[in-house]
Design an enzyme around this catalytic site. Structure first.
Site, PDB file in Angstrom:
ATOM      1  CG  ASN A 267      -5.177   0.531  -5.300  1.00 52.79           C
ATOM      2  OD1 ASN A 267      -4.828   1.123  -4.287  1.00 52.79           O
ATOM      3  ND2 ASN A 267      -4.327  -0.090  -6.071  1.00 52.79           N
TER       4      ASN A 267
ATOM      5  CG  PHE B  28      -1.851  -1.189   1.275  1.00 51.17           C
ATOM      6  CD1 PHE B  28      -2.998  -1.233   0.493  1.00 51.17           C
ATOM      7  CD2 PHE B  28      -1.580  -2.283   2.093  1.00 51.17           C
ATOM      8  CE1 PHE B  28      -3.859  -2.323   0.531  1.00 51.17           C
ATOM      9  CE2 PHE B  28      -2.429  -3.378   2.139  1.00 51.17           C
ATOM     10  CZ  PHE B  28      -3.580  -3.395   1.359  1.00 51.17           C
ATOM     11  CG  LEU B  29       4.901   0.631  -0.060  1.00 57.83           C
ATOM     12  CD1 LEU B  29       6.349   0.328  -0.421  1.00 57.83           C
ATOM     13  CD2 LEU B  29       4.762   0.896   1.426  1.00 57.83           C
TER      14      LEU B  29
ATOM     15  CE  LYS C 277      -2.321  -2.539  -4.317  1.00 57.26           C
ATOM     16  NZ  LYS C 277      -1.722  -1.308  -3.792  1.00 57.26           N
TER      17      LYS C 277
ATOM     18  CG  HIS D 118      -6.293  17.224  -2.634  1.00 57.35           C
ATOM     19  ND1 HIS D 118      -6.414  18.353  -1.840  1.00 57.35           N
ATOM     20  CD2 HIS D 118      -5.735  16.275  -1.840  1.00 57.35           C
ATOM     21  CE1 HIS D 118      -5.940  18.101  -0.634  1.00 57.35           C
ATOM     22  NE2 HIS D 118      -5.528  16.841  -0.604  1.00 57.35           N
ATOM     23  CB  ALA D 119     -11.036  19.225  -7.603  1.00 55.56           C
TER      24      ALA D 119
ATOM     25  CB  CYS E 298      -1.919   1.530  -8.438  1.00 53.04           C
ATOM     26  SG  CYS E 298      -0.285   1.011  -7.924  1.00 53.04           S
TER      27      CYS E 298
END
Length: 406
Positions: A179, A120-121, A175, A222-223, A231
């Site tokens: 995402n 999850f980096l 995972k 953040h638009a 990913c």
């Protein structure tokens, strides 16, 4: 072989802050080595991590697992003694079962546990994320496997590393679900930004107002020009395919992918509108090419459809990125690459900020304006305050905030 040779010379094949120093220190201390020969290292190992690429397969969008399966077959031949084989790559649910089947078919006598340990980096913050993880997900029900994985991660925390043990298939699903959810948050705020722009609201204040609700949280609100990178695009696509294989429809995730793809191209139209709807013969300066700051990764970067859209509309494009230009040249060969933001802006009819590199957050606005043919800035990351740009004499367009005339 070429990559291993460059690592032996101390050259890191990707840009990641702090990685070169970390690698150099551990090579010097003889804790880290590189080789193209699997047999000896695998035979000596307590744990072997498979960390190969799983790109989108051409034609159908499924994750291409050929590299994972090839690695499993090669590892199987070299196993000696009890070993945990860990899938670190992002793989569809059930891949661990197939990895185990391949290993047992290739080496029936192997004393092996196959575990899932998704990563999850965040690119650009990977070392910090590794040292201070929110959680470490390990998919195995085998007690010996759990002990080895616990021993590996124990040094990360004085008390107890935030380990979460699950079944293997659950870890694989976590995972993809993580995402897809983050991609959904980005796409949601982008759609709210479009509405805010038309309705006269400020999306940054909207994002803060909803993000302070701890059920929602401030991250990934953040638009901007849409998500990219190695990913989110491929993993949302792969999750949709996994669902289809199980006769399940993920309507929200399908919409996220469709909205995001449309958005990237729409950003070129936004630039065109800032210049009165006509780009033929205009010069556009693009600041930032990588999909996010602190990486040289160009995979699915929003800059690619933006730049190709600008060129299709007849514009000449100049670009600058602090570290991504070599990678970008393969994707965007027909544009002019500049040595800094100001040479990029020289003679430009508009500057477009695409990636929020720290270098672009404090530009000398007077110098920028004097270099440009027209003082028009299209800020796709909302780096600057509209009133600040207005005071500096710019016509300023951002995302989800009312435009200002300089």
């Amino acid at each position: 072989e070429k990559k291993i040779a460059s690592l032996h010379r101390g050259e890191i094949p990707i840009y990641e802050p702090g990685l070169d120093e970390l690698v150099a220190n551990n090579v010097k201390a003889k804790r880290l080595d590189f080789t193209t020969d699997l047999s000896k290292p695998v035979a000596e190992a307590d744990a072997v991590f498979i960390a190969v690429g799983t790109p989108s397969r051409r034609g159908d969008g499924h994750a291409d697992l050929s590299y994972v399966y090839a690695a499993a077959k090669e590892i199987a031949q070299a196993l000696s003694g009890f070993t945990v084989v860990v899938t670190k790559s992002t793989v569809p649910v059930g891949t661990g079962d197939e990895v185990e089947r391949i290993i047992r078919a290739a080496n029936p006598n192997a004393d092996v546990v196959v575990a899932s340990n998704p990563e999850f980096l965040r690119e650009g913050a990977a070392i910090r994320d590794f040292k201070f993880p929110d959680r470490i997900v390990v998919g195995t029900n085998d007690e010996r496997g759990r002990k080895v994985m616990g021993d590996i991660y124990r040094p990360l925390s004085l008390n107890q590393a935030p380990l979460m043990f699950t079944a293997r298939r659950t870890a694989e699903m976590i995972k993809y679900a993580a995402n897809a959810f983050l991609a959904t948050k980005i796409t949601f705020i982008n759609e709210i930004a479009d509405l805010s722009e038309k309705a006269g609201a400020n999306v940054q204040e909207v994002a803060r107002g909803i993000g302070l609700d701890n059920r929602i949280g401030t991250k990934f609100l953040h638009a901007g020009p849409g998500f990219g990178g190695s990913c989110f695009p491929k993993d949302t696509k792969a999750l949709i395919k996994i669902a289809q294989d199980h006769d399940v429809q993920l309507r929200i995730v399908e919409s996220v992918l469709a909205v995001n793809e449309n958005r990237k191209r729409a950003m070129a139209r936004k630039v065109s509108q800032a210049l009165g709807g006509w780009l033929r013969g205009k010069t556009i300066a693009v600041l930032g090419l990588t999909f996010k700051p602190d990486t040289d990764d160009m995979r699915d970067a929003p800059s690619i459809p933006l730049v190709t859209g600008l060129i299709d509309m007849g514009a000449t494009v100049k670009a600058f990125d602090p570290v991504g230009m070599e990678q970008a040249k393969g994707e965007l060969p027909s544009i002019t690459y500049c040595e800094d933001a100001y040479s990029c802006a020289q003679g430009a009819d508009a500057v477009v900020i695409v990636t929020e590199w720290v270098q672009f957050r404090a530009l000398d606005l007077d110098r920028l304006k004097s270099a440009m043919a027209q003082p028009i800035v299209v800020d796709l990351r909302n780096i600057y305050r509209p009133e600040e740009m207005e005071a500096a004499g710019f016509t300023y367009e951002s995302v989800g905030r009312p435009p200002v005339q300089g």
